[in-house]
Design a protein around this motif. Structure first.
Motif, mmCIF file in Angstrom:
data_model
loop_
_atom_site.group_PDB
_atom_site.id
_atom_site.type_symbol
_atom_site.label_atom_id
_atom_site.label_comp_id
_atom_site.label_asym_id
_atom_site.label_seq_id
_atom_site.Cartn_x
_atom_site.Cartn_y
_atom_site.Cartn_z
ATOM 1 N N TRP A 88 81.964 42.776 0.023
ATOM 2 C CA TRP A 88 81.963 43.917 0.463
ATOM 3 C C TRP A 88 80.913 44.880 0.104
ATOM 4 O O TRP A 88 79.865 44.511 -0.700
ATOM 5 C CB TRP A 88 83.222 44.967 0.026
ATOM 6 C CG TRP A 88 83.142 45.014 -1.464
ATOM 7 C CD1 TRP A 88 82.697 46.209 -2.116
ATOM 8 C CD2 TRP A 88 83.960 44.036 -2.639
ATOM 9 N NE1 TRP A 88 82.689 45.883 -3.523
ATOM 10 C CE2 TRP A 88 83.447 44.799 -3.809
ATOM 11 C CE3 TRP A 88 84.380 43.020 -2.449
ATOM 12 C CZ2 TRP A 88 83.740 44.017 -4.815
ATOM 13 C CZ3 TRP A 88 84.920 42.618 -3.504
ATOM 14 C CH2 TRP A 88 84.564 43.130 -4.806
ATOM 15 N N ASN B 136 84.555 46.437 4.389
ATOM 16 C CA ASN B 136 84.432 45.214 4.901
ATOM 17 C C ASN B 136 85.168 45.308 6.054
ATOM 18 O O ASN B 136 86.076 44.230 6.488
ATOM 19 C CB ASN B 136 84.839 44.079 3.813
ATOM 20 C CG ASN B 136 86.222 44.167 3.401
ATOM 21 O OD1 ASN B 136 86.880 44.929 3.856
ATOM 22 N ND2 ASN B 136 86.644 43.316 2.543
ATOM 23 N N LEU C 171 79.596 41.741 8.715
ATOM 24 C CA LEU C 171 78.773 42.083 7.587
ATOM 25 C C LEU C 171 77.040 42.576 8.292
ATOM 26 O O LEU C 171 76.657 43.335 7.749
ATOM 27 C CB LEU C 171 78.350 40.694 6.754
ATOM 28 C CG LEU C 171 79.427 40.502 5.807
ATOM 29 C CD1 LEU C 171 79.058 39.110 4.975
ATOM 30 C CD2 LEU C 171 80.056 41.664 5.047
#
Length: 423
Positions: free
Chosen positions: A244, A311, A315
């Motif tokens: 995250w 998240n 990404l």
């Protein structure tokens, strides 16, 4: 003593010299003429008279200047000193971020490492430009963890022209997750895949900055951005269990300037709106809630943006968001410092700044999760973790600002967070 020479001693009539190019002005004062003749005396008497005459002349000059100053002259010279104290070269800042490579196929962790190093270099250069001190620069402290799991670069400037203390830290480290850290992750419900019976290792790359200006009219500010990965210990493939992003930026003024608060928030909103217009309201609300000092029933500052455990999308998209938000900090904060750093202030206003920094210390040591995470990390570098604390702070018993004062205006803003964005 030569009688002819003594007879020529005169004091010019009173005359103030006109100022040229901001130089200090001076004045001469007239005195009565010295006697033109001296009776014949012995050598010893002449010497004694010479010494007495020199002493008298010096005394007349001294008291002429010290006891009869022109008030307007004194005030003029004071103003010149003040103006020259703050005569510095125009500040040239480089606020253009590096080009973001949308086509990069590098792993996010590698891109994050390059990002924090680039932002650190850019910010340190701009802060030194604002500080304008050729004799004092940021101290670059490069270090490696004793266990070999990572490195960091701590850049710190203190007791300089513009900044009482400024730190820009980067760390790229890994290691075992402690029980306290794992408990915090589970409490935040970071990921359902985290098993309390499994040992984990972490990897994190981040940048953390806290800037405490000397002038109480210039606000303190903080920002940090980080990327975190969690893997099972002993996994030969180092498969990422969860990952995250986290971070944000906030402003902590001692005195409220409406236009500064609006500019800071608007700039951060513009950066996040490029990715999703729903993000800023969420980040702003989270910032107000997180940077609260519960035992004081007030926020640490006037907020900004904050997010953790982010998240919810690919990404690469999240990294692009963090990249833009990180470099947007310079545009949101540095112009404010350029505008406020040389403003006049009183001793009372400086004391108020110290009291507000006491509140900053309280939050960072009692409530801040990042500080706690760092302190609970095995082999942590304490100097870098506590870099965020101000160089000086103050606690006065039962201090309360006067009703209707600018200090009370700040407290009212901290008791009830408001929306600083106009559109």
């Amino acid at each position: 003593m030569n009688s002819r020479l003594l007879s020529r001693l005169r004091f010019p009539s009173t005359k103030a010299l006109a100022p040229k190019n901001g130089y200090l002005r001076s004045a001469f004062y007239s005195q009565q003429n010295a006697p033109s003749t001296i009776k014949k005396m012995s050598a010893g008497s002449v010497l004694a008279l010479s010494l007495a005459s020199a002493t008298a002349i010096g005394g007349v000059v001294y008291y002429g200047f010290m006891d009869k100053p022109q008030k307007e002259l004194v005030e003029y010279n004071k103003n010149v000193v003040k103006s020259q104290q703050f005569q510095r070269k125009p500040v040239e800042l480089n606020l253009t971020p590096p080009k973001f490579d949308l086509e990069s196929t590098e792993p996010v962790k590698k891109r994050m490492e390059k990002f924090v190093l680039a932002l650190q270099k850019s910010l340190v250069g701009n802060l030194e430009a604002l500080d304008q001190n050729e004799n004092k620069k940021f101290y670059w402290d490069r270090w490696t963890r004793e266990d070999g799991n990572g490195y960091g670069i701590s850049c710190v400037l203190q007791d300089s022209n513009t900044f009482e203390k400024a730190g820009v830290n980067v760390s790229v480290i890994g290691g075992p997750v402690s029980k306290q850290q794992l408990d915090s992750m589970r409490a935040r419900k970071v990921s359902p895949e985290i098993d309390e019976k499994v040992d984990y290792d972490f990897w994190v790359a981040g940048i953390s900055t806290v800037i405490h200006p000397s002038n109480p009219m210039a606000p303190t500010s903080h920002f940090n951005y980080r990327y975190f990965e969690l893997t099972k210990r002993g996994d030969p493939e180092h498969k990422v269990v969860t990952s995250w992003f986290g971070g944000g930026a906030d402003l902590t003024p001692s005195y409220i300037f409406e236009e500064d608060c609006e500019h800071f928030h608007q700039t951060l909103k513009d950066a996040s709106d490029k990715h999703d217009k729903k993000l800023y309201p969420e980040f702003k609300k989270a910032c107000d809630e997180y940077f609260t000092i519960p035992h004081r029933n007030e926020t640490r500052g006037i907020g900004g943006t904050f997010f953790d455990d982010l998240n919810d999308r690919p990404l690469n998209e999240l990294f692009h968001l963090v990249f833009d938000m990180g470099f947007a900090f310079q545009n949101s904060y540095l112009p404010i410092i350029a505008k406020r750093k040389d403003m006049p202030f009183t001793e009372e206003q400086k004391l108020w700044q110290q009291i507000r920094r006491g509140r900053y210390v309280e939050f960072n040591l009692i409530n801040d999760r990042g500080t706690k995470f760092g302190l609970f990390t095995p082999g942590a570098r304490i100097e870098s973790i506590l870099m965020s604390l101000p160089l000086t702070a103050r606690w006065e018993y039962m201090h309360k600002p006067p009703p209707g004062s600018e200090e009370e205006k700040l407290l009212n803003a901290l008791k009830t967070p408001r929306d600083w964005v106009k559109n």
